[in-house]
Write a protein that holds these residues in place. Structure first.
Motif, PDB file in Angstrom:
ATOM      1  N   PHE A  80       0.840  -1.189   0.000  1.00  0.00           N
ATOM      2  CA  PHE A  80       0.000   0.000   0.000  1.00  0.00           C
ATOM      3  C   PHE A  80       0.882   1.248   0.000  1.00  0.00           C
ATOM      4  CE2 PHE A  80      -4.061   1.886   0.218  1.00  0.00           C
ATOM      5  CZ  PHE A  80      -5.029   0.885   0.320  1.00  0.00           C
ATOM      6  N   VAL A  81       0.359   2.309  -0.590  1.00  0.00           N
ATOM      7  CA  VAL A  81       0.993   3.625  -0.533  1.00  0.00           C
ATOM      8  C   VAL A  81      -0.040   4.613  -0.001  1.00  0.00           C
ATOM      9  CG1 VAL A  81       2.142   5.470  -1.827  1.00  0.00           C
ATOM     10  CG2 VAL A  81       2.493   3.075  -2.494  1.00  0.00           C
ATOM     11  N   TRP A  82       0.361   5.424   0.971  1.00  0.00           N
ATOM     12  CA  TRP A  82      -0.524   6.404   1.588  1.00  0.00           C
ATOM     13  C   TRP A  82       0.144   7.783   1.582  1.00  0.00           C
ATOM     14  CZ3 TRP A  82      -4.916   4.072   3.881  1.00  0.00           C
ATOM     15  CH2 TRP A  82      -4.816   2.700   4.162  1.00  0.00           C
ATOM     16  N   VAL A  83      -0.662   8.822   1.690  1.00  0.00           N
ATOM     17  CA  VAL A  83      -0.141  10.153   1.968  1.00  0.00           C
ATOM     18  C   VAL A  83      -0.754  10.599   3.294  1.00  0.00           C
ATOM     19  CG1 VAL A  83      -1.950  11.310   0.590  1.00  0.00           C
ATOM     20  CG2 VAL A  83       0.185  12.518   1.138  1.00  0.00           C
ATOM     21  N   TYR A  84       0.102  11.086   4.194  1.00  0.00           N
ATOM     22  CA  TYR A  84      -0.360  11.510   5.509  1.00  0.00           C
ATOM     23  C   TYR A  84      -1.114  12.839   5.433  1.00  0.00           C
ATOM     24  CZ  TYR A  84       2.340   8.287   8.498  1.00  0.00           C
ATOM     25  OH  TYR A  84       2.831   7.191   9.160  1.00  0.00           O
ATOM     26  N   ASP A  85      -2.110  12.967   6.286  1.00  0.00           N
ATOM     27  CA  ASP A  85      -2.735  14.266   6.551  1.00  0.00           C
ATOM     28  C   ASP A  85      -2.339  14.655   7.968  1.00  0.00           C
ATOM     29  OD1 ASP A  85      -4.252  16.525   6.829  1.00  0.00           O
ATOM     30  OD2 ASP A  85      -6.199  15.516   6.809  1.00  0.00           O
ATOM     31  N   LYS A  86      -1.212  15.366   8.084  1.00  0.00           N
ATOM     32  CA  LYS A  86      -0.708  15.832   9.374  1.00  0.00           C
ATOM     33  C   LYS A  86      -0.838  17.344   9.441  1.00  0.00           C
ATOM     34  CE  LYS A  86       2.844  12.331  10.350  1.00  0.00           C
ATOM     35  NZ  LYS A  86       4.293  12.141  10.616  1.00  0.00           N
ATOM     36  N   ARG A  87      -1.265  17.837  10.611  1.00  0.00           N
ATOM     37  CA  ARG A  87      -1.430  19.278  10.776  1.00  0.00           C
ATOM     38  C   ARG A  87      -1.008  19.696  12.182  1.00  0.00           C
ATOM     39  NH1 ARG A  87      -7.821  19.406   9.070  1.00  0.00           N
ATOM     40  NH2 ARG A  87      -7.740  17.625   7.637  1.00  0.00           N
ATOM     41  N   GLU A  88      -0.829  20.995  12.358  1.00  0.00           N
ATOM     42  CA  GLU A  88      -0.589  21.540  13.688  1.00  0.00           C
ATOM     43  C   GLU A  88      -1.909  21.594  14.439  1.00  0.00           C
ATOM     44  OE1 GLU A  88       1.525  25.181  13.897  1.00  0.00           O
ATOM     45  OE2 GLU A  88       3.104  24.568  12.504  1.00  0.00           O
ATOM     46  N   ALA A  89      -1.933  21.077  15.664  1.00  0.00           N
ATOM     47  CA  ALA A  89      -3.148  21.092  16.473  1.00  0.00           C
ATOM     48  C   ALA A  89      -2.808  20.804  17.930  1.00  0.00           C
ATOM     49  CB  ALA A  89      -4.158  20.058  15.968  1.00  0.00           C
ATOM     50  N   ASN A  90      -3.531  21.446  18.819  1.00  0.00           N
ATOM     51  CA  ASN A  90      -3.398  21.193  20.264  1.00  0.00           C
ATOM     52  C   ASN A  90      -1.954  21.309  20.759  1.00  0.00           C
ATOM     53  OD1 ASN A  90      -6.202  20.560  20.314  1.00  0.00           O
ATOM     54  ND2 ASN A  90      -5.744  18.452  19.696  1.00  0.00           N
ATOM     55  N   GLY A  91      -1.225  22.236  20.184  1.00  0.00           N
ATOM     56  CA  GLY A  91       0.150  22.453  20.604  1.00  0.00           C
ATOM     57  C   GLY A  91       1.160  21.525  19.974  1.00  0.00           C
ATOM     58  N   GLY A  92       0.695  20.603  19.153  1.00  0.00           N
ATOM     59  CA  GLY A  92       1.606  19.677  18.478  1.00  0.00           C
ATOM     60  C   GLY A  92       1.806  20.061  17.028  1.00  0.00           C
ATOM     61  N   GLY A  93       3.007  19.813  16.527  1.00  0.00           N
ATOM     62  CA  GLY A  93       3.299  20.208  15.159  1.00  0.00           C
ATOM     63  C   GLY A  93       2.957  19.162  14.120  1.00  0.00           C
TER      64      GLY A  93
END
Length: 215
Positions: A132-145
């Motif tokens: 499998f190949v995925w692309v992450y959906d990561k964002r800044e939230a709740n003080g985390g980068g």
């Protein structure tokens, strides 16, 4: 333990003669990938905040400060100032991570800008198959980068997927991983793919199992 037992019993596995750094040590992984002629991150490992570490961070800021052994973005921080870099470096050296020894070492790395992908593979006797190949959906939230909001599947015939798969296979070969599952995190930068880390395990969370289709 599994690798040692497999070797003792003559079962399929990976050699233990060179130690286990290729499975766990993020600095070691980058060095081996670089030796293989593949793109790797600029980095410096340290156990104390000194003039050498400070000089590297000053050149790279903003940069990533993270434990040399860990998982799931634990302890990973994007430091935008020298003050942040020093504070987080010292925090990691005195704090216990989810995995790895307390105070083992801290990695200072260039900040890779781009999209982060996952390439999940399984290997048998040196033959690699991408599952499998995925692309992450990561964002800044709740003080985390780097907060995980989700993952989006990438079609295997996507041109980006083909580049990622070829690069990932090269990384697995560079680390001499001949058998087992790997969960590979790759950043697609303007210069092409660059390794974040190779995790010698199956994909965790929602990527570890897809619900079976119903007729």
């Amino acid at each position: 333990v599994t690798e040692n037992l497999s070797e003792l019993l003559g079962l399929r596995g990976n050699s233990t003669s060179g130690g286990f750094e290729n499975r766990r040590d993020k600095k070691f992984q980058q060095e081996k990938v670089k030796e293989a002629g593949l793109r790797s991150v600029r980095q410096l490992q340290g156990t104390a905040w000194n003039s050498e570490v400070a000089a590297f961070c000053e050149q790279e800021v903003p940069l990533i400060i993270k434990p040399v052994e860990s998982c799931g973005s634990d302890g990973v921080k994007l430091c935008k100032t020298m003050g942040e870099a020093e504070a987080h470096f010292n925090l990691l050296m005195t704090g216990q991570r989810k995995l790895g020894a307390q105070g083992a070492a801290v990695l200072c790395q260039e900040f890779l800008q781009g999209k982060e992908y996952v390439v999940d593979c399984v290997t048998r006797d040196g033959v690699h198959k991408t599952t499998f190949v995925w692309v992450y959906d990561k964002r800044e939230a709740n003080g985390g980068g780097f907060v995980y909001f989700g993952m989006i599947p990438v079609p295997s015939d996507d041109p980006v997927a083909k580049v990622l798969i070829d690069y990932t296979v090269g990384c697995i070969d560079a680390l001499a991983i001949a058998n087992g599952a790997t969960h590979n995190e790759i950043m697609m930068t303007k210069d092409g793919p660059c390794l974040v880390e190779v995790n010698c395990r199956v994909h965790g969370h929602s990527g570890s199992r897809l619900p079976p289709p119903h007729p």
